[in-house]
Design an enzyme around this catalytic site. Structure first.
Site, mmCIF file in Angstrom:
data_model
loop_
_atom_site.group_PDB
_atom_site.id
_atom_site.type_symbol
_atom_site.label_atom_id
_atom_site.label_comp_id
_atom_site.label_asym_id
_atom_site.label_seq_id
_atom_site.Cartn_x
_atom_site.Cartn_y
_atom_site.Cartn_z
ATOM 1 C CG HIS A 27 25.194 -29.188 -25.138
ATOM 2 N ND1 HIS A 27 24.025 -29.008 -24.319
ATOM 3 C CD2 HIS A 27 26.142 -28.086 -25.122
ATOM 4 C CE1 HIS A 27 24.301 -27.495 -24.053
ATOM 5 N NE2 HIS A 27 25.425 -27.038 -24.410
ATOM 6 C CG ASP A 40 27.279 -24.900 -19.567
ATOM 7 O OD1 ASP A 40 28.531 -25.120 -19.835
ATOM 8 O OD2 ASP A 40 26.622 -24.348 -20.589
ATOM 9 C CG HIS A 68 24.524 -23.089 -23.536
ATOM 10 N ND1 HIS A 68 25.946 -22.829 -23.387
ATOM 11 C CD2 HIS A 68 24.062 -22.081 -24.237
ATOM 12 C CE1 HIS A 68 26.107 -21.687 -23.892
ATOM 13 N NE2 HIS A 68 25.098 -21.196 -24.362
ATOM 14 C CG ASP A 119 28.553 -21.305 -20.443
ATOM 15 O OD1 ASP A 119 28.011 -21.835 -19.400
ATOM 16 O OD2 ASP A 119 28.661 -22.048 -21.555
HETATM 17 ZN ZN ZN Z 1 27.489 -23.743 -22.128
#
Ligand code: ZN
Length: 366
Positions: A139, A176, A178, A264
């Protein structure tokens, strides 16, 4: 050839302090442990040891990334900000990104750990490698820490592969849960790096990861997002890889494949709403290994990102390492009897529609 393993005790010492999940404590919010803490990763490392697999892996000691390597991606003022926070009492690197005392040096070791992994694969020391690094990186943006990520570990390692090792084409696949916004941003205008992110639709960051974000300029068509609806299970993930990720990789023919391996999307993660299992991660690992064998002599680097279920991350990670190394430890995943029979593990029509939208992009680009 063997599988490499990058880890360091120091990774677990990155101190994110107290919070309630990632909400700062205070007022009516009672302090608890920050959700991005060392436990899930440490427990994965411990299971790899106790299962006996660690003894079969090639231990690769990570080195710290140099300032110059970090500055290929990040701005000098941002680097200095992290260094100053780390040397004082800590603080926030931007958006939900705790910097503790000494976190600067640990973040350098995380980015350097992925560089170490890339070099080991390119030098033929190992076939493939798993870098269990912390803090995570996907990120982080050039001048902003976001989503628990200080430095863009994967992007820094890709820039090392391109600029120091002379590779012409590198692919990053981010599984991931996200969106890999930082990696997308790093190579937004760069046709030499194919970035693919398969993630939960509009989770984090809320405003990025749409299927229409395809890159710009010369980089147009070299960024692919597969935003899957909340509730997606193994069927949806396998379909996304079969119909989008694998064809895109075969078309691009990278010389090295990096996987941003956040765990995740697992079925009991506190920060997402997906239904992946260790069996699902085995299948994805097998698919990317097959593509890597066909297009880049098996050169495959997995680098750890998120994953917040302290109970389940270890079993998902062990399954991936068993596939990478071809070694079965005999350890059974005790969560499979709970997660596999749940309704909705198969590909659902609305999930298929989301995958179809992304697969159209691959066809156009070819
Ligand atoms: Zn994540």
């Amino acid at each position: 050839m063997p599988t490499g393993w990058v880890c360091a005790e120091r990774y677990f010492w990155h101190d994110t302090g107290t919070a309630a999940s990632s909400i700062p404590a205070g007022g009516m919010v009672e302090p608890s442990v920050h959700v991005e803490n060392a436990a899930a990763k440490r427990r994965l490392r411990n299971l790899v040891e106790v299962s006996g697999l660690l003894d079969e892996l090639v231990q690769l000691g990570p080195r710290a990334a140099t300032e110059g390597e970090i500055l290929r991606l990040h701005t000098r003022p941002y680097l200095e900000k992290i260094k100053a926070l780390s040397a004082a009492e800590g603080g926030d690197a931007g958006e939900e990104t705790r910097v503790g005392r000494g976190s600067y040096e640990i973040a350098l070791l995380a980015a350097g750990g992925v560089i170490t992994a890339v070099d080991a694969v390119l030098d033929g020391v190992v076939d493939n490698v798993y870098a269990l690094v912390r803090p995570p990186g996907h990120h982080a943006e050039p001048d902003l820490g976001r989503g628990f990520c200080i430095f863009g570990n994967a992007a820094v390692a890709v820039l090392h592969a391109r600029q120091a090792r002379g590779l012409e084409r590198v692919a990053v696949v981010d599984w991931d849960v996200h969106h890999g916004n930082g990696t997308q941003k790093a190579f937004w205008r760069d046709p030499s790096v194919l970035t693919i992110s398969v993630h939960q639709d509009r989770s984090y960051p809320l405003d990025s990861g749409h299927v229409l974000e395809i890159g710009e300029g010369e980089g147009s068509g070299f960024n692919i997002n597969v935003p899957l609806p909340a509730g997606s299970g193994v069927g949806a993930y396998v379909a996304a890889f079969e119909r989008v990720v694998v064809p895109a990789l075969r078309s691009f023919r990278p010389e090295l494949i990096l996987i941003a391996s956040g765990l995740d999307a697992n079925g009991i993660d506190p920060l997402a709403r997906m239904m992946m299992t260790s069996t699902g991660y085995r299948k994805l690992t097998k698919m990317v290994m097959e593509v890597a064998a066909d297009v880049c002599a098996g050169r495959l680097v997995l680098e750890h990102e998120g994953g917040y279920s302290t109970a389940y991350v270890p079993f998902c990670g062990l399954a991936i390492l068993e596939e990478l190394s071809g070694i079965s430890t005999g350890v059974e995943d005790p969560f499979l009897p709970i997660l596999e029979p749940m309704g909705g593990q198969e590909l659902q029509p609305h999930q298929e529609a989301a995958i179809h939208a992304a697969s159209s992009l691959v066809t156009v680009r070819q």
